[in-house]
Design an enzyme around this catalytic site. Structure first.
Site, PDB file in Angstrom:
ATOM      1  N   ASP A  74      40.196  30.727  36.291  1.00 41.53           N
ATOM      2  CA  ASP A  74      39.206  31.977  36.640  1.00 41.53           C
ATOM      3  C   ASP A  74      37.432  31.182  36.413  1.00 41.53           C
ATOM      4  O   ASP A  74      36.914  32.295  36.175  1.00 41.53           O
ATOM      5  CB  ASP A  74      39.809  32.596  34.804  1.00 41.53           C
ATOM      6  CG  ASP A  74      40.506  33.037  34.426  1.00 41.53           C
ATOM      7  OD1 ASP A  74      41.026  34.326  35.417  1.00 41.53           O
ATOM      8  OD2 ASP A  74      41.304  33.244  33.459  1.00 41.53           O
ATOM      9  N   GLN A 125      47.748  35.626  42.776  1.00 39.38           N
ATOM     10  CA  GLN A 125      46.406  34.390  42.682  1.00 39.38           C
ATOM     11  C   GLN A 125      46.993  33.248  42.464  1.00 39.38           C
ATOM     12  O   GLN A 125      45.901  32.003  42.800  1.00 39.38           O
ATOM     13  CB  GLN A 125      45.086  35.280  42.210  1.00 39.38           C
ATOM     14  CG  GLN A 125      45.020  36.966  43.056  1.00 39.38           C
ATOM     15  CD  GLN A 125      44.025  37.727  41.481  1.00 39.38           C
ATOM     16  OE1 GLN A 125      43.471  37.795  41.584  1.00 39.38           O
ATOM     17  NE2 GLN A 125      44.757  38.395  41.029  1.00 39.38           N
TER      18      GLN A 125
END
EC number: 2.7.1.90
Lengths: 341, 341, 341, 341
Positions: free
Chosen positions: B127, B273
């Site tokens: 992130d 991802q």
């Protein structure tokens, strides 16, 4: 305001991304007009221009190459080159240039800037050897391609029968070799900044075989052995008139094979490293470079190059960055020595 | 000297690359011993250790996941957690820890450090929301995967029949959405840091259809419309006990379809991802983080986290970085507004 | 029933997928036991075996190489080779063999079968030159890698400055060159089955430059010019004792450059083509081959090879397929002539 | 001779490769003229044509989508549709059509052929459900994309915490789910041809967790549970007027989560599967289809479709292939049952 855009030097993934963002922001945010100059400085020398607007840059973000064409022409090697550049600029009412290129192209830009031509530079090179910026776009793509190739060679290396040599780009600097070699887990990494000892390379190769895993040797095309070790097999001249040894990779495979008695094979990636779609990072960086370059034009802040510093885009004087090549620092290379041999 | 290594939090490409370089340099350069702690803080709480040496880390550089396992266990939520951590450390003669993790894991590390446990932190998260470092490994890989997915959607977008929504990771920050959206040429990019107006999104969608090209909407899973606009379709609770709205991507497609009369389809990338091999950049960064982390251990420089600043790896106090989340700066988001709509 | 499994010859993506499905179905459906023979026929000659069960084949589906190791050993070139093979089989109570290999390995299998040893063959080769089957696994992966490389070269070709030569694998057959050349849009495709005329190649190269697009020449490593045209630059001997010309790709680039006055560059993919994860198609085919091979063993249908015919897997006598190499049919090559030049 | 070319139905990687080879061979080998019909049958209905020549097809081989546009228009649903088709054909002196499309488009072609319009069909669909051919182009690309996604999920599956559901395309047939599920090593594969039992799926999921590895469930969008098991969460209507259940993948994740107590997450690949560059195999097949289709036109062999049989391209009557959909044979599905659960 009318802005001319040109791309110079070798192919580099991300050139189109810069062109696109320069034009998109120039038109939408500042109401500028654009004109493309064909094939780098050649377009300015010979007055060859291309239309350049929003429609023309649509869909080019992911495409390699450059819609403006490129060349290695240097206007200062032509008699009255400077005058002809000025004439083309005047003929098309160009108020400023955005110049996208590597060391050579930006060197010309620095000189033209000194001569009073308003321009902003954008650094590009897959070799990552432009000073003043953390990195250039194109480099990440090239490293990714080379790393993927090395990854595939590990399958063969696991069968511990052959030494595998990979020759990557980098005539004057070893950035691609070092990054891809580290990311790919190469056991020997040879760069132009540090002449290698073929005896030591063969020692590392032999050590590697001892642990039942074949060595992967990553070598920059510009790497060379210490004086006296190279047996010149083929001497040729490249397109820029420089003599070059062809095939350090091929040469290494032969030497390793003869000196260690193990079969050795070479992969030469060549132009595969500079083609195809840019990586996500290169598109991001190229897009930001373009946005900030047109901001500099809007600000009338000429004679500068946009550059990456950490996560910020800054402006640095062209004169400062074109004086030197950014080579691999010995201390960075040494950081990885536990992986060698 | 004996060093314990643990990985905490969610999967992240590059964890194994850190472990490998910590061990390789620790053994080869400094003669350290290692012990792996299984499943993050859980291994310290329950005294579950794994052997960790050169042989164990061979071949793991390109592999996703972590050979040490991971968990989201927090020792401070267990009665006498701290004592049990100390006991495990003592039982195995561990002199220092290398702690690889994101916000939560590093927050625990900061607290343990304050309690006198000698440790060095390594930031990881796809992130990219850990403060104090330019970026974290794993992020580049995630952005690359999302960008490739967006690239493929452009083929359909060219047929200008449907709006395409891509939901990417990012519960609290929009880094992946912003980077992949910019790199992939998305027309609408929605991030948690900025509540969106569904009417405006639909306006952008309609504008896009007018130029004969369908819109691509990139939305972070944590993005949400302005207050009052969300019609909650499904309320569920995730594995960490937080209520979550499921499927902003699915919701957006329905709203766009109803409000614009155009067909809209959703791609939800999910855990795709965070899996698979790390990108070359992430392997480079993870490898350097590992080398510098073990250097910090050797120096006895505890309570710090290694971090990227430009092209250098530095050490920053853990206490400084775990106090805040790094979110997308509004000015960075606005940099790209010429591409939206 | 106890089944021995071995893999022979060069690396090939998909070998592990075959091993996995042979073992999974053999154990789960038929209750067989397995033993792995190390390094192909070498394991049978020297009695080197590996344990092989469900746990051992877990996770190997996507991995290149072979967990059993491989070699090019031929038991018939060893005195009393056959006896030693029989001894190893007896020593381990092996009731049948599954032999995974290319032309050479399957040739040995055919002879052993004639000598009464119960076995089933599975064809593998990235070169696609095994007769009796529509194709072999490994080939699709190799073609995909070569095609991706050619794709990247188009970026440079668009700048119409240089001829680009790509040397791909194929010592005796041009399957990879033809498939990748057609899929990648190569302008000249040179295969071993058809000696080329260097003058004609240069003519095609020149024609291509005329349309402002540089030529891409795809050449199999085993392709050679017509008699009298090759200037032998380097004569060496490969690991199998055959003389080989090194570098038809390098040679072509030099000739093209000298004869056309245009710069020419070479990419030599080498072992990159046989490494890494198998393509989805190769995994599918390899998995089915494995399932059908163990069915043949269960049926006691020995001396056969599994083969692809359309979408079905069939069994063909080993004796029929090992007598000949499958080369590129001239009529297939000619199918694509509108794309050449 | 003048030939009209059209592409109908959904996007499919390889459409441009067919158009290119039809035109290249038509012009170079036979001296034909071409005209493109825009947006499938719509172009014939509304007389919208595009120029189509060698220059127009340059560079399109690796590009997804179709330069001619596409639609799902059916001329027979329009009053006097047939007459308008004939008028357009006459107005442009079109002597024959090459029709590239899936089931619906080819069904129309078969009917027009019966009405005397000279045409040749080329099968395309990522779903692989056209009868009469071993496979269609586009399918291999879609399977490759889905397999790569599944590969990435294995990283998370290794941490054995969550069930992972991947929803792939396939409304009426399970070809993509079966091929990608087998190639990716999925543990549960659900296809439209075989209604599933949610209790049994959850049993397989639980078994998988027991071996310390999380399950990967591959589900075709058209798969459905046995009667009575589906709790309809959302009923909507797709663009073709059919009612569809939205999100079997999302539904499965919720059910698995509730019934097994394990966290479950979904990836919905959506249109990502039909975009981007075609795989090498799809380019090869599409190119050959195009070459053989224009040969059929030259031979005046109308009312046929080109098809793959083994390694050969054959012609089959359109009437034979458009009567039925090619679904997954139960015996093929059962071939893989040792991998399930």
């Amino acid at each position: 305001m009318r802005v001319g855009v040109l791309t110079g030097g070798g192919d580099c993934p991300g050139l189109n991304a810069v062109i696109r963002s320069v034009v998109r922001k120039g038109v939408d945010a500042y109401g500028f007009d654009f004109v493309g100059l064909r094939d780098g400085w050649l377009g300015l020398l010979q007055d060859v221009v291309l239309p350049l607007d929003i429609a023309r840059v649509r869909g080019i973000l992911p495409r390699g190459g450059t819609i403006l064409g490129s060349s290695r022409t240097n206007p200062f090697t032509h008699e009255d080159g400077l005058r002809r550049v000025r004439d083309t600029i005047a003929a098309h009412d160009v108020d400023a240039l955005v110049v996208i290129g590597g060391e050579d192209t930006l060197g010309v830009a620095a000189e033209l800037s000194r001569q009073g031509i308003p321009l902003v530079g954008v650094p590009k090179t897959i070799d990552n050897d432009v000073a003043g910026t953390d990195c250039t776009f194109g480099f990440d793509t090239a490293v990714g391609i080379a790393t993927e190739a090395i990854d595939r060679l590990h399958t063969t290396a696991e069968s511990h029968m052959r030494a595998l040599v990979v020759e990557v780009m980098g005539r004057h600097s070893g950035w691609i070799a070092l990054h891809a070699g580290v990311a790919g887990g190469g056991n020997v990494i040879l760069i132009p900044e540090r002449p290698f000892d073929i005896d030591q390379v063969c020692e590392q190769v032999k050590n590697r075989f001892k642990i039942n895993y074949a060595p992967i040797v990553v070598v920059a095309e510009g790497a060379a052995p210490k004086e006296g070790q190279m047996i010149v097999k083929d001497q040729s001249v490249d397109e820029f008139g420089h003599a070059r040894l062809s095939g350090v990779g091929e040469w290494l495979a032969r030497e390793i094979s003869e000196r260690t008695g193990k079969d050795a094979r070479t992969t030469v990636l060549g132009h595969v490293q500079r083609g195809g779609t840019p990586s996500a990072f290169d598109r991001w960086l190229a897009t930001r470079f373009g946005l900030h370059a047109i901001d500099a034009v809007r600000d009338g802040d000429f004679g500068v190059m946009v550059a990456l510093r950490g996560t910020r885009i800054v402006r640095v004087p062209l004169a400062d960055v074109t004086a030197k090549t950014k080579t691999v620092d010995p201390s960075l290379y040494d950081e990885f020595e536990v992986f060698f041999g």
